[in-house]
Design a protein around this motif. Structure first.
Motif, PDB file in Angstrom:
ATOM      1  N   UNK A 116       0.836  -1.196   0.000  1.00  0.00           N
ATOM      2  CA  UNK A 116       0.000   0.000   0.000  1.00  0.00           C
ATOM      3  C   UNK A 116       0.877   1.255   0.000  1.00  0.00           C
ATOM      4  N   UNK A 117       1.957   1.216   0.752  1.00  0.00           N
ATOM      5  CA  UNK A 117       2.860   2.360   0.802  1.00  0.00           C
ATOM      6  C   UNK A 117       3.451   2.683  -0.560  1.00  0.00           C
ATOM      7  N   UNK A 118       3.900   1.648  -1.257  1.00  0.00           N
ATOM      8  CA  UNK A 118       4.488   1.854  -2.582  1.00  0.00           C
ATOM      9  C   UNK A 118       3.452   2.370  -3.571  1.00  0.00           C
ATOM     10  N   UNK A 119       2.232   1.880  -3.458  1.00  0.00           N
ATOM     11  CA  UNK A 119       1.158   2.322  -4.357  1.00  0.00           C
ATOM     12  C   UNK A 119       0.857   3.805  -4.143  1.00  0.00           C
ATOM     13  N   UNK A 120       0.769   4.228  -2.885  1.00  0.00           N
ATOM     14  CA  UNK A 120       0.525   5.642  -2.598  1.00  0.00           C
ATOM     15  C   UNK A 120       1.697   6.510  -3.090  1.00  0.00           C
ATOM     16  N   UNK A 121       2.917   6.056  -2.819  1.00  0.00           N
ATOM     17  CA  UNK A 121       4.093   6.822  -3.234  1.00  0.00           C
ATOM     18  C   UNK A 121       4.138   6.956  -4.758  1.00  0.00           C
ATOM     19  N   UNK A 122       3.797   5.879  -5.454  1.00  0.00           N
ATOM     20  CA  UNK A 122       3.798   5.908  -6.917  1.00  0.00           C
ATOM     21  C   UNK A 122       2.757   6.886  -7.437  1.00  0.00           C
ATOM     22  N   UNK A 123       1.564   6.872  -6.832  1.00  0.00           N
ATOM     23  CA  UNK A 123       0.507   7.792  -7.253  1.00  0.00           C
ATOM     24  C   UNK A 123       0.939   9.236  -7.056  1.00  0.00           C
ATOM     25  N   UNK A 124       1.572   9.516  -5.915  1.00  0.00           N
ATOM     26  CA  UNK A 124       2.039  10.873  -5.641  1.00  0.00           C
ATOM     27  C   UNK A 124       3.133  11.279  -6.620  1.00  0.00           C
ATOM     28  N   UNK A 125       4.054  10.352  -6.880  1.00  0.00           N
ATOM     29  CA  UNK A 125       5.151  10.623  -7.804  1.00  0.00           C
ATOM     30  C   UNK A 125       4.626  10.910  -9.203  1.00  0.00           C
ATOM     31  N   UNK A 126       3.689  10.119  -9.655  1.00  0.00           N
ATOM     32  CA  UNK A 126       3.131  10.300 -10.987  1.00  0.00           C
ATOM     33  C   UNK A 126       2.357  11.608 -11.110  1.00  0.00           C
ATOM     34  N   UNK A 127       1.912  12.133  -9.962  1.00  0.00           N
ATOM     35  CA  UNK A 127       1.222  13.428  -9.958  1.00  0.00           C
ATOM     36  C   UNK A 127       2.215  14.589  -9.877  1.00  0.00           C
ATOM     37  N   UNK A 128       3.530  14.253  -9.850  1.00  0.00           N
ATOM     38  CA  UNK A 128       4.557  15.277  -9.811  1.00  0.00           C
ATOM     39  C   UNK A 128       4.947  15.734  -8.419  1.00  0.00           C
ATOM     40  N   UNK A 129       4.495  15.008  -7.391  1.00  0.00           N
ATOM     41  CA  UNK A 129       4.811  15.385  -6.017  1.00  0.00           C
ATOM     42  C   UNK A 129       6.249  14.981  -5.679  1.00  0.00           C
ATOM     43  N   UNK A 130       7.039  15.940  -5.229  1.00  0.00           N
ATOM     44  CA  UNK A 130       8.464  15.703  -4.981  1.00  0.00           C
ATOM     45  C   UNK A 130       8.697  14.685  -3.867  1.00  0.00           C
ATOM     46  N   UNK A 131       7.930  14.770  -2.781  1.00  0.00           N
ATOM     47  CA  UNK A 131       8.085  13.792  -1.698  1.00  0.00           C
ATOM     48  C   UNK A 131       7.698  12.396  -2.173  1.00  0.00           C
ATOM     49  N   UNK A 132       6.676  12.329  -3.026  1.00  0.00           N
ATOM     50  CA  UNK A 132       6.280  11.038  -3.578  1.00  0.00           C
ATOM     51  C   UNK A 132       7.406  10.406  -4.372  1.00  0.00           C
ATOM     52  N   UNK A 133       8.142  11.229  -5.141  1.00  0.00           N
ATOM     53  CA  UNK A 133       9.302  10.729  -5.889  1.00  0.00           C
ATOM     54  C   UNK A 133      10.333  10.139  -4.932  1.00  0.00           C
ATOM     55  N   UNK A 134      10.586  10.866  -3.840  1.00  0.00           N
ATOM     56  CA  UNK A 134      11.581  10.408  -2.865  1.00  0.00           C
ATOM     57  C   UNK A 134      11.182   9.072  -2.246  1.00  0.00           C
ATOM     58  N   UNK A 135       9.922   8.944  -1.859  1.00  0.00           N
ATOM     59  CA  UNK A 135       9.486   7.738  -1.167  1.00  0.00           C
ATOM     60  C   UNK A 135       9.364   6.554  -2.127  1.00  0.00           C
ATOM     61  N   UNK A 136       9.013   6.831  -3.377  1.00  0.00           N
ATOM     62  CA  UNK A 136       9.021   5.765  -4.373  1.00  0.00           C
ATOM     63  C   UNK A 136      10.458   5.316  -4.612  1.00  0.00           C
ATOM     64  N   UNK A 137      11.394   6.276  -4.597  1.00  0.00           N
ATOM     65  CA  UNK A 137      12.811   5.933  -4.713  1.00  0.00           C
ATOM     66  C   UNK A 137      13.251   4.999  -3.604  1.00  0.00           C
ATOM     67  N   UNK A 138      12.753   5.239  -2.396  1.00  0.00           N
ATOM     68  CA  UNK A 138      13.082   4.364  -1.267  1.00  0.00           C
ATOM     69  C   UNK A 138      12.582   2.946  -1.523  1.00  0.00           C
ATOM     70  N   UNK A 139      11.365   2.828  -2.090  1.00  0.00           N
ATOM     71  CA  UNK A 139      10.826   1.500  -2.400  1.00  0.00           C
ATOM     72  C   UNK A 139      11.713   0.791  -3.417  1.00  0.00           C
ATOM     73  N   UNK A 140      12.216   1.529  -4.415  1.00  0.00           N
ATOM     74  CA  UNK A 140      13.133   0.941  -5.397  1.00  0.00           C
ATOM     75  C   UNK A 140      14.474   0.569  -4.746  1.00  0.00           C
ATOM     76  N   UNK A 141      14.947   1.399  -3.843  1.00  0.00           N
ATOM     77  CA  UNK A 141      16.223   1.111  -3.176  1.00  0.00           C
ATOM     78  C   UNK A 141      16.135  -0.177  -2.368  1.00  0.00           C
ATOM     79  N   UNK A 142      15.019  -0.349  -1.670  1.00  0.00           N
ATOM     80  CA  UNK A 142      14.865  -1.515  -0.797  1.00  0.00           C
ATOM     81  C   UNK A 142      14.259  -2.723  -1.509  1.00  0.00           C
TER      82      UNK A 142
END
Length: 400
Positions: A151-177
């Motif tokens: 669920x966390x990754x899904x929310x982060x991805x949605x935020x990132x795709x909407x251009x939200x900078x924090x969403x990009x960061x948190x999606x990056x964390x999901x990719x890192x881990x």
């Protein structure tokens, strides 16, 4: 909710018989943009009088006015009331602001359950910043919320795709881990951290800086750049950045100044992050206080307090370390029973060290009755996570 008027009559006000909720709200926004706060409040109140069930934006805008000191009428309690009212009639931005108020105890009592309720409501309503925050909380299992990486990754991805900078960061964390159904991809993580940092995300700067500090994600180690990025994140209020500053000192990435030991500087930064609400920093603070001031019983008691706070907010390492403090009587009366309870909580929440420690208690009957089957069960769970001590214990017990 009482209607609050700033002044008695405003001559500049112009209402027409044709005004509806939308037009009155628009007039209020225009007045607000011009710094005409009295007129703005009048327009927003008129919009609410027209139809309180559809005047969500006007209601939220009143909350913003009362939460902002610029208008000279700052009242956090009143602002909170308007935010929750607007949230009830579907305003996603107001949902986020109500969540933030509950999260930080602004205008209301701090309540993490209510904060998460409103963060999730706002995220599900499509508000990108709420999606980013909810995503991070679910990815990390913060604030007493059960970790849900998918669920966390899904929310982060949605935020990132909407251009939200924090969403990009948190999606990056999901990719890192490599968590939440996201395949591990360090180069993608580095790319997202860079994009987030460039877009102004405080946590994005912190995550990118941390990667540079240790040469992670295929980046060339660069402590100077790391410190620059992390300090910039701190200036923007990132508690994650404060925590990473603590790491720089704790891991001797910053040379000692000859006056203050690095671990003391680390403790100072961990304290700042912990006081700003960073749960992992609470655990780091407790550990370093206990370690550096190992002879000081009063400091050990302080460490226990921070471990307790972090554990109550879901940090499994803190649960394990709290069990250790009770096992050896550091800062608290020695209690095998209490130790067993905390190791159990840590183990049930997936902590490999906690699982191994709990297995040991079952094996030797410490704080509970001996139970070889349960000991083996928990050793196996710990070993499956790669914990070497548990793997050796299974070998010693003749278990394959």
């Amino acid at each position: 909710m009482k209607k609050i008027l700033l002044f008695s009559v405003v001559a500049a006000m112009t209402f027409t018989a044709c005004d509806n909720v939308a037009s009155l709200t628009n007039k209020g926004v225009m007045a607000l943009d011009e710094g005409k706060y009295t007129e703005a409040v009048e327009f927003f109140n008129k919009a609410i009088e027209k139809d309180p069930t559809t005047a969500s934006e006007a209601t939220r805008m009143l909350g913003i006015i009362y939460s902002d000191s610029v208008a000279g009428i700052k009242n956090d309690k009143t602002a909170f009331e308007y935010f929750t009212k607007a949230a009830e009639i579907g305003d996603s931005i107001a949902m986020y602001k109500a969540a933030y108020a509950y999260d930080n105890g602004i205008g209301t009592l701090q309540n993490q359950d209510n904060a998460m309720k409103y963060y999730t409501m706002a995220a599900d309503a499509g508000y990108p910043q709420a999606q980013a925050v909810a995503g991070w909380i679910y990815l990390r299992g913060y604030k007493g919320v059960t970790k849900d990486e998918k669920k966390g990754a899904e929310y982060a991805k949605a935020a990132s795709e909407a251009g939200n900078a924090d969403g990009m960061a948190y999606l990056g964390y999901a990719y890192e881990q490599g968590i939440g159904g996201v395949e591990k991809n360090e180069s993608k993580a580095a790319e997202l951290y860079s994009q987030a940092a460039e877009a102004g995300s405080p946590d994005g700067k912190a995550l990118l800086g941390n990667a540079y500090a240790y040469g992670n994600l295929g980046l060339v180690p660069n402590v100077t750049k790391a410190e620059e990025l992390i300090k910039s994140s701190v200036a923007d209020g990132s508690s994650l950045g404060m925590r990473y500053m603590g790491h720089l000192y704790a891991n001797d990435k910053i040379s000692p100044d000859g006056k203050t030991p690095n671990q003391v500087n680390a403790i100072s930064w961990y304290r700042k992050a912990a006081e700003a609400g960073n749960v992992d920093a609470m655990q780091n603070l407790a550990y370093n206080i206990s370690d550096y001031y190992h002879w000081d019983e009063q400091k050990q008691a302080e460490a226990v307090e921070w471990y307790q706070r972090a554990a109550n907010l879901g940090n499994t390492t803190a649960m394990t370390n709290l069990g250790w403090m009770y096992e050896f009587g550091k800062g608290v009366p020695k209690s095998a029973t209490k130790s067993f309870e905390w190791y159990t909580k840590a183990a049930e929440n997936g902590n490999d060290v906690g699982q191994c420690n709990l297995a040991t208690f079952y094996e030797y009957g410490t704080g509970t009755q001996k139970n070889r089957a349960k000991a083996i069960e928990w050793y196996k769970k710990s070993a499956e996570q790669g914990y070497e001590r548990a793997q050796k214990a299974l070998k010693r017990l003749g278990v394959k």
